[in-house]
Design a protein around this motif. Structure first.
Motif, PDB file in Angstrom:
ATOM      1  N   ILE A  37      15.992  15.200  -8.522  1.00 42.05           N
ATOM      2  CA  ILE A  37      15.135  15.136  -7.333  1.00 42.05           C
ATOM      3  C   ILE A  37      15.494  13.924  -6.465  1.00 42.05           C
ATOM      4  CG2 ILE A  37      13.147  16.446  -8.184  1.00 42.05           C
ATOM      5  CD1 ILE A  37      11.922  13.859  -9.162  1.00 42.05           C
ATOM      6  N   ASP A  38      16.776  13.607  -6.406  1.00 41.07           N
ATOM      7  CA  ASP A  38      17.229  12.501  -5.566  1.00 41.07           C
ATOM      8  C   ASP A  38      16.820  12.728  -4.116  1.00 41.07           C
ATOM      9  OD1 ASP A  38      18.351  11.297  -7.710  1.00 41.07           O
ATOM     10  OD2 ASP A  38      20.384  11.206  -6.932  1.00 41.07           O
ATOM     11  N   ASN A  58       0.805  -1.225   0.000  1.00 39.80           N
ATOM     12  CA  ASN A  58       0.000   0.000   0.000  1.00 39.80           C
ATOM     13  C   ASN A  58       0.831   1.264   0.000  1.00 39.80           C
ATOM     14  OD1 ASN A  58      -1.526   2.226   1.824  1.00 39.80           O
ATOM     15  ND2 ASN A  58      -2.970   1.132   0.519  1.00 39.80           N
ATOM     16  N   ASN A  59       1.820   1.336   0.879  1.00 45.92           N
ATOM     17  CA  ASN A  59       2.629   2.558   0.993  1.00 45.92           C
ATOM     18  C   ASN A  59       3.414   2.821  -0.289  1.00 45.92           C
ATOM     19  OD1 ASN A  59       3.857   4.811   2.460  1.00 45.92           O
ATOM     20  ND2 ASN A  59       5.718   3.581   2.418  1.00 45.92           N
ATOM     21  N   LYS A  60       4.074   1.808  -0.806  1.00 45.50           N
ATOM     22  CA  LYS A  60       4.874   1.972  -2.023  1.00 45.50           C
ATOM     23  C   LYS A  60       3.983   2.277  -3.229  1.00 45.50           C
ATOM     24  CE  LYS A  60       8.931  -0.809  -0.832  1.00 45.50           C
ATOM     25  NZ  LYS A  60       8.655  -0.887   0.605  1.00 45.50           N
ATOM     26  N   ALA A  61       2.825   1.617  -3.307  1.00 44.28           N
ATOM     27  CA  ALA A  61       1.935   1.831  -4.444  1.00 44.28           C
ATOM     28  C   ALA A  61       1.361   3.239  -4.471  1.00 44.28           C
ATOM     29  CB  ALA A  61       0.789   0.820  -4.401  1.00 44.28           C
ATOM     30  N   ASN A  62       1.336   3.886  -3.332  1.00 44.32           N
ATOM     31  CA  ASN A  62       0.773   5.234  -3.243  1.00 44.32           C
ATOM     32  C   ASN A  62       1.838   6.314  -3.105  1.00 44.32           C
ATOM     33  OD1 ASN A  62      -2.303   4.921  -3.185  1.00 44.32           O
ATOM     34  ND2 ASN A  62      -1.650   3.398  -1.687  1.00 44.32           N
ATOM     35  N   GLY A  63       3.064   5.996  -3.536  1.00 41.37           N
ATOM     36  CA  GLY A  63       4.102   7.021  -3.611  1.00 41.37           C
ATOM     37  C   GLY A  63       5.033   7.097  -2.431  1.00 41.37           C
ATOM     38  N   THR A 122      23.185   5.439   1.410  1.00 40.21           N
ATOM     39  CA  THR A 122      22.623   6.775   1.238  1.00 40.21           C
ATOM     40  C   THR A 122      21.840   7.194   2.476  1.00 40.21           C
ATOM     41  OG1 THR A 122      20.638   5.876   0.171  1.00 40.21           O
ATOM     42  CG2 THR A 122      22.443   6.582  -1.269  1.00 40.21           C
ATOM     43  N   VAL A 123      21.725   8.503   2.649  1.00 44.96           N
ATOM     44  CA  VAL A 123      20.990   9.070   3.775  1.00 44.96           C
ATOM     45  C   VAL A 123      19.772   9.796   3.230  1.00 44.96           C
ATOM     46  CG1 VAL A 123      21.107  10.617   5.764  1.00 44.96           C
ATOM     47  CG2 VAL A 123      23.157   9.368   5.029  1.00 44.96           C
ATOM     48  N   ASN A 124      18.585   9.462   3.739  1.00 48.10           N
ATOM     49  CA  ASN A 124      17.363  10.104   3.270  1.00 48.10           C
ATOM     50  C   ASN A 124      17.242  11.485   3.910  1.00 48.10           C
ATOM     51  OD1 ASN A 124      14.315  10.756   3.304  1.00 48.10           O
ATOM     52  ND2 ASN A 124      14.466   9.050   1.880  1.00 48.10           N
ATOM     53  N   LEU A 162      11.374  11.238  -3.259  1.00 46.30           N
ATOM     54  CA  LEU A 162      11.606  12.483  -3.986  1.00 46.30           C
ATOM     55  C   LEU A 162      12.286  13.512  -3.085  1.00 46.30           C
ATOM     56  CD1 LEU A 162       8.151  12.847  -5.794  1.00 46.30           C
ATOM     57  CD2 LEU A 162      10.270  11.916  -6.735  1.00 46.30           C
ATOM     58  N   GLY A 163      13.304  14.159  -3.618  1.00 52.69           N
ATOM     59  CA  GLY A 163      14.024  15.162  -2.850  1.00 52.69           C
ATOM     60  C   GLY A 163      13.235  16.445  -2.682  1.00 52.69           C
ATOM     61  N   GLN A 164      13.500  17.144  -1.591  1.00 56.40           N
ATOM     62  CA  GLN A 164      12.946  18.471  -1.350  1.00 56.40           C
ATOM     63  C   GLN A 164      14.103  19.432  -1.120  1.00 56.40           C
ATOM     64  OE1 GLN A 164       9.788  18.792   1.519  1.00 56.40           O
ATOM     65  NE2 GLN A 164       8.931  16.790   0.997  1.00 56.40           N
ATOM     66  N   GLN A 165      13.882  20.685  -1.409  1.00 54.93           N
ATOM     67  CA  GLN A 165      14.966  21.658  -1.324  1.00 54.93           C
ATOM     68  C   GLN A 165      14.995  22.316   0.054  1.00 54.93           C
ATOM     69  OE1 GLN A 165      14.921  25.058  -4.113  1.00 54.93           O
ATOM     70  NE2 GLN A 165      17.011  24.496  -4.622  1.00 54.93           N
ATOM     71  N   TYR A 166      16.130  22.196   0.728  1.00 50.21           N
ATOM     72  CA  TYR A 166      16.351  22.837   2.026  1.00 50.21           C
ATOM     73  C   TYR A 166      17.531  23.794   1.909  1.00 50.21           C
ATOM     74  CZ  TYR A 166      13.290  19.361   4.217  1.00 50.21           C
ATOM     75  OH  TYR A 166      12.208  18.589   4.561  1.00 50.21           O
ATOM     76  N   THR A 167      17.391  24.964   2.503  1.00 51.65           N
ATOM     77  CA  THR A 167      18.469  25.952   2.428  1.00 51.65           C
ATOM     78  C   THR A 167      18.839  26.529   3.793  1.00 51.65           C
ATOM     79  OG1 THR A 167      16.845  27.700   1.958  1.00 51.65           O
ATOM     80  CG2 THR A 167      17.881  26.616   0.066  1.00 51.65           C
ATOM     81  N   SER A 168      18.037  26.265   4.825  1.00 56.85           N
ATOM     82  CA  SER A 168      18.325  26.803   6.165  1.00 56.85           C
ATOM     83  C   SER A 168      19.450  26.017   6.823  1.00 56.85           C
ATOM     84  CB  SER A 168      17.076  26.749   7.052  1.00 56.85           C
ATOM     85  OG  SER A 168      16.042  27.522   6.500  1.00 56.85           O
ATOM     86  N   ASN A 169      20.230  26.685   7.640  1.00 53.56           N
ATOM     87  CA  ASN A 169      21.371  26.048   8.291  1.00 53.56           C
ATOM     88  C   ASN A 169      20.975  24.947   9.259  1.00 53.56           C
ATOM     89  OD1 ASN A 169      23.387  27.489   7.002  1.00 53.56           O
ATOM     90  ND2 ASN A 169      23.451  29.108   8.535  1.00 53.56           N
ATOM     91  N   GLU A 170      19.744  24.985   9.763  1.00 51.14           N
ATOM     92  CA  GLU A 170      19.321  23.997  10.750  1.00 51.14           C
ATOM     93  C   GLU A 170      18.882  22.677  10.110  1.00 51.14           C
ATOM     94  OE1 GLU A 170      14.816  25.852  11.122  1.00 51.14           O
ATOM     95  OE2 GLU A 170      16.161  25.856  12.834  1.00 51.14           O
ATOM     96  N   TYR A 171      18.889  22.648   8.783  1.00 52.37           N
ATOM     97  CA  TYR A 171      18.481  21.433   8.078  1.00 52.37           C
ATOM     98  C   TYR A 171      19.623  20.847   7.261  1.00 52.37           C
ATOM     99  CZ  TYR A 171      13.627  22.614   9.137  1.00 52.37           C
ATOM    100  OH  TYR A 171      12.455  22.895   9.788  1.00 52.37           O
ATOM    101  N   MET A 172      19.518  19.551   7.015  1.00 51.66           N
ATOM    102  CA  MET A 172      20.455  18.915   6.098  1.00 51.66           C
ATOM    103  C   MET A 172      20.077  19.300   4.672  1.00 51.66           C
ATOM    104  SD  MET A 172      21.292  14.879   5.501  1.00 51.66           S
ATOM    105  CE  MET A 172      22.134  14.802   7.082  1.00 51.66           C
TER     106      MET A 172
END
Length: 202
Positions: free
Chosen positions: A140-141, A39-44, A187-189, A59-69
């Motif tokens: 979008i890694d 179910n989880n994989k089939a729904n993205g 890899t690190v998510n 899917l990757g998301q864009q982070y730019t703040s210093n407190e985030y990876m």
């Protein structure tokens, strides 16, 4: 001519049967199986906590703040598309199509290197992992290498007033090893790490 006329109805019936089997029955069976067992994989592979959906772990998301990876370099456009109501910004992704041999690309890489160095002055090494300054084919890694994640630990710990050990524990928790222990790289998510840093994931 008579033989052709007699064959056509049979061929039409056969095509209809195959269409129903391949175009209706088979997709419904496969969809049903995937929904029940995967179910989880089939729904993205959506990360959902307490009814809130934070994004897909694929899917990757864009982070730019210093407190985030920070993840891999993304080439996104937030100025072109909005939702049907015209309120929420929609991301558009496209490759830059720049050749590595071009002066423009070399200049871009130099800018990225400087940006990473400026943001991580306390990094353990001056050698910047390549995935922090280059984009992937998809752009979008969802993950970065372990080296890229560890490179950012000092910055994240300082920005959040956490110990280096605490940040490393979170990174280690959301690190995926090589497939079957031999294929690919660990890899690190990025999204999972950042949600854990915010206390959303345990």
């Amino acid at each position: 001519m008579k033989n052709i006329k007699s064959i056509l109805p049979k061929a039409a019936v056969l095509i209809l049967i195959i269409t129903i089997i391949c175009g209706v029955i088979y997709p419904l069976i496969i969809t049903g199986i995937s929904q029940v067992f995967f179910n989880n994989k089939a729904n993205g592979s959506i990360i959902e906590v307490n009814g809130v959906k934070y994004g897909s772990e694929l899917l990757g998301q864009q982070y730019t703040s210093n407190e985030y990876m920070w993840g891999r370099v993304m080439s996104v456009d937030t100025s072109t598309f909005t939702d049907s109501e015209g309120n929420s910004v929609m991301y558009a992704k496209a490759a830059s199509n720049l050749t590595p041999a071009s002066d423009e690309y070399k200049k871009l890489i130099a800018q990225r290197v400087q940006k990473i160095k400026d943001a991580n002055p306390d990094a353990d090494t001056d050698k910047i992992p390549v995935d922090l300054i280059t984009g992937s084919g998809s752009g979008i890694d969802p993950g970065v290498s372990v080296a890229a994640a560890k490179y950012q630990v000092a910055r994240i710990a300082k920005a959040r007033n956490l110990s280096v050990s605490d940040v490393n524990k979170i990174i280690d928790k959301y690190t995926t090893g090589r497939l079957l222990g031999i294929f690919g790289e660990s890899t690190v998510n990025v999204l999972k790490v950042n949600l854990a840093l915010d206390g959303i994931l345990n």
